[in-house]
Design a protein around this motif. Structure first.
Motif: not given
Length: 254
Positions: A22-27, A100-111
Motif C-alpha cells: 500500500l505504501i509503495l503504490i501510494n509513492i 504534496g510531499i508533506a501530505h504523502i510523507g505524513g500519511n505514509m509515516l502513520y501507515l
C-alpha cells in the motif's frame, strides 16, 4: 506537538506485506502518475468530487479565477477534467493520491507505524479489505458532510488520510496501551497509544467543527478523518474475529 516515529513491534507475528505494498503504490502513483503533485489534470480527474458521487455523473468544469485569501491576489484554479473510470471508483482512486510531499510523507509515516500491527492481527487479506472499506466510508463521510453543511460540492478530495484514520481507530481499540515512540520538542519519549491516537482524534473533531459554519477547514477533509476513524474503531473486531475463525478451522483440519 507529538510526532509519532515508531511503536513497539516485539509481538508482531506477520510480515506486513500488504502494508508495504500500500505504501509503495501510494509513492509510485505520486511520482509517476501525479508527477510529484504537478499533474493537476490527472489529480483532479481521479479525486473524489462530492457532486459526482451524489449525481453519479462525470462533471467537467472550466478553470476559475479566485482570490487567494492570504495574498489577496487572483489565481487560476483548474477545472475538473473528464474521469476515465466510473465516478464511483474515484472513492478508491482518490485513496492513492496526495497533494504534496508533506501530505504523502505524513500519511505514509502513520501507515508505516500503525498499519503493520493491524495486519498482524487480521491477516493479509482481511487487512486489505479493512483498509479499503475504511477509506471508502471516509470518503462517503466527506461527501455527506459537504452536502449536509452546504459546502462547495465541486472541490475534489484526495489522500490516504481517511483509510489511515480507520487504521488508527482499529489500532486504538486493539492496542490502547502499546507504547508509541514520539518526538516531543527535542525529546523522544514513549507513551501509550491511547494518548497519541486519542489526541489525534480530538484534534480532528475540534478542527472539523470549522465545517459546521460551511467554511473549508484549512482545505482538510476532517469529516473523512472522523468517519474513517469511527469506521475502523467499530469494524476492527469483526476483521480480527474472522482471522481467528480461519486459524481455528485450519488447526482443526477443516
Amino acid at each position: 506537538m507529538l510526532l509519532p516515529i515508531g511503536d513497539d513491534n516485539r509481538d508482531r507475528r506477520l510480515t506486513p506485506f500488504v502494508n508495504y505494498i500500500l505504501i509503495l503504490i501510494n509513492i509510485l502513483v505520486f511520482i509517476f502518475l501525479q508527477d510529484w503533485a504537478n499533474n493537476i489534470p490527472f489529480t483532479f480527474s481521479y479525486s473524489t468530487v462530492p457532486a459526482e458521487i451524489l449525481t453519479g455523473e462525470d462533471i467537467v468544469t472550466k478553470p476559475l479565477m479566485q482570490q487567494n485569501p492570504i495574498t489577496g491576489e487572483l489565481e487560476q484554479q483548474p477545472g475538473l477534467g473528464r474521469t476515465g473510470i466510473p465516478v464511483y471508483l474515484t472513492l478508491l482512486s482518490s485513496m492513492f493520491m496526495h497533494g504534496g510531499i508533506a501530505h504523502i510523507g505524513g500519511n505514509m509515516l502513520y501507515l508505516w507505524i500503525f498499519g503493520d500491527n493491524l495486519e498482524s492481527d487480521m491477516g493479509h487479506l482481511n487487512y486489505l479489505i479493512f483498509y479499503l472499506l475504511c477509506g471508502i466510508i471516509a470518503s462517503l463521510s466527506h461527501v455527506f458532510a459537504t452536502y449536509y453543511f452546504n459546502q462547495n460540492p465541486l472541490i475534489p478530495s484526495l489522500g490516504a488520510s481517511g483509510a489511515i484514520a480507520g487504521v488508527l481507530g482499529g489500532y486504538l481499540l486493539q492496542h490502547p496501551v502499546r507504547r508509541v515512540h514520539v518526538w516531543f520538542v527535542f525529546l523522544i519519549i514513549s507513551i501509550p497509544a491511547i494518548i497519541v491516537v486519542g489526541l489525534w482524534f480530538v484534534f480532528q473533531v475540534i478542527n472539523g467543527m470549522g465545517a459546521l459554519g460551511g467554511e473549508e477547514a484549512g482545505t482538510i477533509a476532517y469529516a473523512a478523518h472522523i468517519g474513517g476513524f469511527i469506521a475502523g474503531f467499530f469494524l476492527v473486531k469483526l476483521f480480527v474475529r474472522k482471522r481467528r475463525i480461519i486459524v481455528e478451522e485450519r488447526k482443526s483440519g477443516w
